[in-house]
Design an enzyme around this catalytic site. Structure first.
Site, PDB file in Angstrom:
ATOM      1  N   THR A  54       4.114  -6.782  -1.135  1.00 40.97           N
ATOM      2  CA  THR A  54       3.789  -8.158  -0.769  1.00 40.97           C
ATOM      3  C   THR A  54       4.876  -9.079  -1.440  1.00 40.97           C
ATOM      4  O   THR A  54       5.116  -8.998  -2.444  1.00 40.97           O
ATOM      5  CB  THR A  54       2.280  -8.608  -1.105  1.00 40.97           C
ATOM      6  N   GLY A  55       5.178 -10.138  -0.678  1.00 40.42           N
ATOM      7  CA  GLY A  55       6.151 -11.013  -1.434  1.00 40.42           C
ATOM      8  C   GLY A  55       7.471 -11.222  -0.542  1.00 40.42           C
ATOM      9  O   GLY A  55       7.689 -10.509   0.504  1.00 40.42           O
ATOM     10  N   GLU A 103      -2.057  -4.220  -4.246  1.00 38.21           N
ATOM     11  CA  GLU A 103      -0.965  -3.565  -4.591  1.00 38.21           C
ATOM     12  C   GLU A 103      -1.152  -2.435  -5.585  1.00 38.21           C
ATOM     13  O   GLU A 103      -0.499  -1.501  -5.569  1.00 38.21           O
ATOM     14  CB  GLU A 103       0.019  -4.630  -5.299  1.00 38.21           C
ATOM     15  N   GLY A 111       8.127  -5.512  -4.828  1.00 37.76           N
ATOM     16  CA  GLY A 111       8.720  -6.242  -5.632  1.00 37.76           C
ATOM     17  C   GLY A 111       7.982  -6.512  -7.111  1.00 37.76           C
ATOM     18  O   GLY A 111       7.006  -5.799  -7.091  1.00 37.76           O
TER      19      GLY A 111
HETATM   20  C1  5RP Z   1       2.856 -10.292  -4.938  1.00 42.01           C
HETATM   21  C2  5RP Z   1       3.838  -9.656  -5.943  1.00 42.01           C
HETATM   22  C3  5RP Z   1       5.323  -9.789  -5.696  1.00 42.01           C
HETATM   23  O1  5RP Z   1       5.698  -8.573  -5.564  1.00 42.01           O
HETATM   24  C4  5RP Z   1       6.093 -10.794  -6.600  1.00 42.01           C
HETATM   25  O2  5RP Z   1       5.176 -11.917  -6.811  1.00 42.01           O
HETATM   26  C5  5RP Z   1       7.404 -10.922  -6.386  1.00 42.01           C
HETATM   27  O3  5RP Z   1       7.533 -11.509  -5.131  1.00 42.01           O
HETATM   28  P1  5RP Z   1       9.158 -11.891  -4.774  1.00 42.01           P
HETATM   29  O4  5RP Z   1       9.474 -10.712  -4.046  1.00 42.01           O
HETATM   30  O5  5RP Z   1       8.623 -12.930  -3.495  1.00 42.01           O
HETATM   31  O6  5RP Z   1       9.723 -12.488  -5.998  1.00 42.01           O
HETATM   32  O7  5RP Z   1       3.308  -9.095  -6.752  1.00 42.01           O
HETATM   33  O8  5RP Z   1       1.532 -10.381  -5.415  1.00 42.01           O
END
Ligand code: 5RP
Length: 217
Positions: free
Chosen positions: A28-29, A103, A82
Protein backbone atom coordinates in the site's frame (compact mmCIF):
# COMPACT_ATOMS: atom_id res chain seq x y z
CA UNK A 1 15.64 12.17 -10.78
CA UNK A 2 12.78 13.33 -8.58
CA UNK A 3 11.22 11.17 -5.86
CA UNK A 4 8.28 10.01 -7.98
CA UNK A 5 10.62 8.98 -10.81
CA UNK A 6 12.64 6.97 -8.29
CA UNK A 7 9.51 5.34 -6.90
CA UNK A 8 8.39 4.33 -10.38
CA UNK A 9 11.84 2.99 -11.29
CA UNK A 10 12.18 0.86 -8.17
CA UNK A 11 8.59 -0.40 -8.40
CA UNK A 12 9.21 -1.57 -11.96
CA UNK A 13 12.44 -3.29 -10.87
CA UNK A 14 10.40 -5.39 -8.42
CA UNK A 15 8.64 -7.07 -11.37
CA UNK A 16 11.76 -9.22 -11.79
CA UNK A 17 10.84 -10.94 -8.50
CA UNK A 18 7.29 -11.86 -9.57
CA UNK A 19 7.15 -15.39 -11.05
CA UNK A 20 4.85 -15.94 -14.03
CA UNK A 21 1.45 -17.41 -13.15
CA UNK A 22 1.64 -16.55 -9.46
CA UNK A 23 -0.57 -14.81 -6.95
CA UNK A 24 1.43 -11.82 -5.75
CA UNK A 25 1.14 -9.97 -2.44
CA UNK A 26 0.72 -6.26 -2.97
CA UNK A 27 1.43 -3.45 -0.52
CA UNK A 28 0.00 0.00 0.00
CA UNK A 29 1.15 3.55 -0.70
CA UNK A 30 2.48 5.62 -3.57
CA UNK A 31 5.40 3.28 -4.36
CA UNK A 32 3.09 0.27 -4.20
CA UNK A 33 0.75 2.13 -6.56
CA UNK A 34 3.53 2.36 -9.14
CA UNK A 35 4.05 -1.37 -8.68
CA UNK A 36 0.34 -2.04 -9.19
CA UNK A 37 0.38 0.01 -12.39
CA UNK A 38 3.38 -1.98 -13.62
CA UNK A 39 1.57 -5.23 -12.79
CA UNK A 40 -1.40 -4.01 -14.82
CA UNK A 41 0.76 -3.94 -17.93
CA UNK A 42 1.51 -7.67 -17.54
CA UNK A 43 -1.69 -8.92 -15.96
CA UNK A 44 -1.92 -11.75 -18.52
CA UNK A 45 1.15 -13.29 -16.85
CA UNK A 46 -0.42 -13.20 -13.37
CA UNK A 47 -2.94 -15.44 -11.68
CA UNK A 48 -3.91 -12.63 -9.35
CA UNK A 49 -3.07 -10.65 -6.23
CA UNK A 50 -3.70 -10.41 -2.50
CA UNK A 51 -3.99 -6.77 -1.46
CA UNK A 52 -2.88 -5.30 1.87
CA UNK A 53 -5.56 -2.58 1.86
CA UNK A 54 -8.91 -1.65 0.41
CA UNK A 55 -7.18 1.15 -1.55
CA UNK A 56 -4.74 -1.24 -3.23
CA UNK A 57 -7.56 -3.72 -3.86
CA UNK A 58 -9.54 -1.02 -5.68
CA UNK A 59 -6.54 -0.08 -7.83
CA UNK A 60 -5.84 -3.72 -8.70
CA UNK A 61 -9.50 -4.31 -9.50
CA UNK A 62 -9.60 -1.29 -11.80
CA UNK A 63 -6.73 -2.81 -13.78
CA UNK A 64 -8.54 -6.12 -14.15
CA UNK A 65 -6.21 -8.07 -11.86
CA UNK A 66 -8.11 -10.88 -10.07
CA UNK A 67 -8.17 -10.46 -6.28
CA UNK A 68 -7.87 -13.27 -3.76
CA UNK A 69 -8.63 -13.32 -0.05
CA UNK A 70 -5.54 -14.41 1.88
CA UNK A 71 -7.57 -17.23 3.43
CA UNK A 72 -8.09 -18.72 -0.02
CA UNK A 73 -4.41 -19.14 -0.83
CA UNK A 74 -1.36 -20.89 0.57
CA UNK A 75 2.02 -19.21 0.88
CA UNK A 76 2.55 -16.35 -1.56
CA UNK A 77 5.87 -16.44 -3.45
CA UNK A 78 6.46 -12.71 -3.10
CA UNK A 79 5.15 -9.59 -1.37
CA UNK A 80 6.10 -6.17 -2.74
CA UNK A 81 5.66 -3.04 -0.64
CA UNK A 82 7.22 0.30 0.23
CA UNK A 83 8.35 1.62 3.61
CA UNK A 84 8.58 4.87 5.51
CA UNK A 85 12.09 4.13 6.80
CA UNK A 86 14.60 1.35 6.31
CA UNK A 87 17.98 0.47 7.76
CA UNK A 88 20.70 -1.30 5.76
CA UNK A 89 19.71 -4.42 7.72
CA UNK A 90 16.23 -4.08 6.12
CA UNK A 91 14.42 -3.39 9.41
CA UNK A 92 11.52 -1.09 8.55
CA UNK A 93 9.01 1.39 9.82
CA UNK A 94 5.77 1.06 7.88
CA UNK A 95 2.24 2.32 8.30
CA UNK A 96 2.42 5.89 7.07
CA UNK A 97 -0.59 4.94 4.95
CA UNK A 98 -2.25 3.22 7.90
CA UNK A 99 -2.25 -0.28 6.40
CA UNK A 100 0.42 -1.72 8.70
CA UNK A 101 -1.58 -4.64 10.13
CA UNK A 102 -2.70 -6.10 6.82
CA UNK A 103 0.76 -5.38 5.41
CA UNK A 104 2.37 -7.35 8.21
CA UNK A 105 -0.08 -10.22 7.71
CA UNK A 106 0.48 -10.46 3.95
CA UNK A 107 4.25 -10.14 4.42
CA UNK A 108 4.12 -12.98 6.99
CA UNK A 109 2.30 -15.16 4.46
CA UNK A 110 4.92 -14.53 1.77
CA UNK A 111 8.13 -16.40 1.02
CA UNK A 112 10.00 -13.28 -0.05
CA UNK A 113 9.27 -9.71 1.01
CA UNK A 114 10.69 -7.28 -1.53
CA UNK A 115 10.77 -3.76 -0.11
CA UNK A 116 10.87 -0.95 -2.66
CA UNK A 117 12.08 2.49 -1.55
CA UNK A 118 13.76 5.60 -2.82
CA UNK A 119 16.98 6.59 -1.08
CA UNK A 120 15.29 9.24 1.10
CA UNK A 121 13.95 6.34 3.21
CA UNK A 122 17.37 5.00 4.25
CA UNK A 123 18.32 5.80 7.87
CA UNK A 124 21.09 4.72 10.24
CA UNK A 125 18.57 4.25 13.06
CA UNK A 126 14.79 3.95 12.84
CA UNK A 127 12.59 6.50 14.59
CA UNK A 128 12.76 9.85 12.86
CA UNK A 129 9.49 8.84 11.17
CA UNK A 130 6.80 8.56 13.89
CA UNK A 131 6.05 4.90 14.61
CA UNK A 132 2.43 4.01 13.71
CA UNK A 133 0.63 1.80 16.24
CA UNK A 134 -2.83 0.43 15.40
CA UNK A 135 -5.03 0.31 18.51
CA UNK A 136 -8.49 -0.89 19.41
CA UNK A 137 -10.37 2.42 19.97
CA UNK A 138 -11.44 1.49 23.52
CA UNK A 139 -7.78 1.06 24.50
CA UNK A 140 -6.44 4.27 22.91
CA UNK A 141 -5.74 6.19 26.14
CA UNK A 142 -4.48 3.11 27.99
CA UNK A 143 -2.02 2.30 25.22
CA UNK A 144 -1.00 5.96 24.84
CA UNK A 145 0.00 6.12 28.52
CA UNK A 146 2.13 2.99 28.14
CA UNK A 147 3.79 4.30 24.97
CA UNK A 148 4.61 7.49 26.87
CA UNK A 149 6.17 5.38 29.63
CA UNK A 150 8.33 3.76 26.92
CA UNK A 151 9.69 7.23 26.07
CA UNK A 152 7.48 8.08 23.08
CA UNK A 153 5.03 10.90 22.38
CA UNK A 154 1.89 9.28 20.92
CA UNK A 155 -0.35 11.45 18.74
CA UNK A 156 -3.75 10.24 17.55
CA UNK A 157 -4.03 10.26 13.74
CA UNK A 158 -7.07 12.53 13.59
CA UNK A 159 -9.98 11.51 11.39
CA UNK A 160 -8.37 8.23 10.36
CA UNK A 161 -9.88 4.76 10.77
CA UNK A 162 -8.00 1.72 9.49
CA UNK A 163 -9.49 -0.86 7.14
CA UNK A 164 -9.92 -2.99 10.28
CA UNK A 165 -12.02 -0.33 12.05
CA UNK A 166 -9.29 0.76 14.46
CA UNK A 167 -7.31 3.93 15.24
CA UNK A 168 -3.65 4.84 14.80
CA UNK A 169 -1.32 6.41 17.34
CA UNK A 170 1.76 7.91 15.67
CA UNK A 171 4.55 7.74 18.23
CA UNK A 172 7.16 10.48 18.00
CA UNK A 173 10.54 10.66 19.66
CA UNK A 174 11.31 6.96 20.15
CA UNK A 175 15.01 6.06 20.10
CA UNK A 176 14.80 2.72 18.32
CA UNK A 177 18.18 1.13 18.97
CA UNK A 178 16.76 -2.42 19.22
CA UNK A 179 13.87 -2.57 16.71
CA UNK A 180 12.99 -6.26 17.13
CA UNK A 181 12.78 -5.92 20.93
CA UNK A 182 10.66 -2.78 20.71
CA UNK A 183 8.39 -4.42 18.14
CA UNK A 184 7.71 -7.25 20.62
CA UNK A 185 7.31 -4.92 23.61
CA UNK A 186 4.73 -2.72 21.90
CA UNK A 187 2.83 -5.65 20.40
CA UNK A 188 2.44 -7.10 23.89
CA UNK A 189 0.57 -4.03 25.19
CA UNK A 190 -3.07 -4.94 25.65
CA UNK A 191 -5.16 -3.11 23.08
CA UNK A 192 -2.43 -2.89 20.46
CA UNK A 193 -3.31 -4.63 17.19
CA UNK A 194 0.17 -4.26 15.77
CA UNK A 195 2.89 -1.68 15.34
CA UNK A 196 4.72 -0.52 12.24
CA UNK A 197 8.11 -2.00 13.08
CA UNK A 198 9.02 -4.77 10.65
CA UNK A 199 12.15 -6.00 12.37
CA UNK A 200 11.38 -9.47 13.67
CA UNK A 201 10.57 -10.29 10.06
CA UNK A 202 12.45 -7.66 8.08
CA UNK A 203 12.33 -7.37 4.31
CA UNK A 204 14.21 -10.17 2.54
CA UNK A 205 15.22 -7.98 -0.38
CA UNK A 206 15.66 -4.21 -0.34
CA UNK A 207 15.50 -2.44 -3.69
CA UNK A 208 16.48 1.22 -3.40
CA UNK A 209 16.27 3.82 -6.15
CA UNK A 210 19.17 6.27 -6.24
CA UNK A 211 20.30 8.85 -8.79
CA UNK A 212 22.53 6.12 -10.23
CA UNK A 213 19.67 3.63 -10.62
CA UNK A 214 18.30 0.80 -8.47
CA UNK A 215 20.61 -0.87 -5.99
CA UNK A 216 19.87 -4.08 -4.09
CA UNK A 217 20.48 -4.31 -0.37
C1 5RP B 1 1.49 2.16 4.08
C2 5RP B 1 2.95 1.96 4.11
C3 5RP B 1 3.75 2.46 2.95
O1 5RP B 1 4.51 1.43 2.45
C4 5RP B 1 4.65 3.56 3.42
O2 5RP B 1 3.86 4.56 4.06
C5 5RP B 1 5.44 4.17 2.27
O3 5RP B 1 4.57 4.86 1.43
P1 5RP B 1 5.06 5.56 0.10
O4 5RP B 1 5.44 4.49 -0.86
O5 5RP B 1 3.84 6.36 -0.32
O6 5RP B 1 6.22 6.47 0.44
O7 5RP B 1 3.51 1.40 5.02
O8 5RP B 1 0.87 1.73 5.26
Amino acid sequence: MNQDEKKRLVAEAALDYVPDGCIVGVGTGSTANFFIDALGARRDRLRGAVASSEASAARLRALGIPLFDLNEVDELPVYVDGADETTRERALIKGGGGALTREKIVAAASKTFVCVVDDSKLVAQLGRFPLPVEVIPLARALVARQLTALGGRPVLREGFITDNGNEILDVHGLAISAPADLETTINQLTGVVTNGLFARRPADVLLMATDRGVVRG
